[in-house]
Enzyme design. Structure first.
Site, short mmCIF file in Angstrom:
data_model
loop_
_atom_site.label_atom_id
_atom_site.label_comp_id
_atom_site.label_asym_id
_atom_site.label_seq_id
_atom_site.Cartn_x
_atom_site.Cartn_y
_atom_site.Cartn_z
N GLY A 3 0.85 -1.18 0.00
CA GLY A 3 0.00 0.00 0.00
C GLY A 3 0.89 1.23 0.00
O GLY A 3 1.91 1.27 -0.70
N CYS A 4 0.54 2.23 0.79
CA CYS A 4 1.39 3.42 0.92
C CYS A 4 2.78 2.99 1.36
O CYS A 4 2.94 2.22 2.31
CB CYS A 4 0.78 4.39 1.93
SG CYS A 4 1.85 5.79 2.30
N PHE A 5 3.80 3.48 0.68
CA PHE A 5 5.15 2.95 0.93
C PHE A 5 5.85 3.53 2.15
O PHE A 5 6.83 2.96 2.62
CB PHE A 5 6.05 3.08 -0.30
CG PHE A 5 6.01 4.36 -1.09
CD1 PHE A 5 5.89 5.61 -0.53
CD2 PHE A 5 6.12 4.27 -2.48
CE1 PHE A 5 5.87 6.76 -1.30
CE2 PHE A 5 6.10 5.42 -3.27
CZ PHE A 5 5.99 6.67 -2.67
#
Length: 160
Positions: A3-5
């Site tokens: 997902g969001c890194f």
């Protein structure tokens, strides 16, 4: 890809044996995509974390397990991690050789046999080109004051 890194990158930075991390974009069709292109969902890429590690100090298996543990029940949801939705936030394991593929397959099978045998939606594919994200994304949470010290246990807070 988790997902969001940002949160995943900080988690990997804290692992003894991890030498370096970079965040970027992978598994898409656009050459040298920008964050704007990726976040639109139209480039085919997902946000990803590149982890360089010392295999004498940390195993590939433990790194994969860390990522999947961070996902929690999101591994059973397609194209979503938390409140982040879309193919650009899909979760995946992108292997570089057959040994990595085999290890990841075994771990994903374990997760599939848990929780009433729900289907794991984490994709498993050969790694394609990795494009390094813009500098302001690199070590974003560390730059914001969160600890990247090895074995740090403070809660990782993702914000943007």
């Amino acid at each position: 890809a988790l997902g969001c890194f940002w949160g995943g990158e900080l988690a990997y930075q804290r692992v003894p044996g991890v030498i370096s991390t970079r965040v970027g974009y992978t598994q898409g069709d656009t050459l040298n995509p920008t964050y704007k292109q990726v976040s639109s969902g139209n480039s085919g890429h997902t946000e990803a974390i590149q982890v360089i590690y010392d295999p004498s100090k940390v195993t590939y298996k433990s790194l994969v397990q860390l990522g999947l543990n961070r996902l929690g029940d999101n591994i059973y949801i397609l194209n979503q991690v938390g409140n982040d939705r879309g193919t650009q936030y899909r979760h995946g394991i992108y292997y570089h050789n057959n040994m990595q593929r085999k290890i990841a397959e075994e771990i994903l099978l374990e997760y599939g046999s848990r929780n009433d045998k729900r289907e794991v939606m984490t994709e498993l594919k050969a790694a394609s080109s990795f494009y390094i994200a813009e500098e302001y994304h690199q070590q974003y949470l560390m730059k914001g004051g969160q600890s990247a010290k090895k074995d740090a246990e403070e809660t990782i807070r993702c914000y943007g």
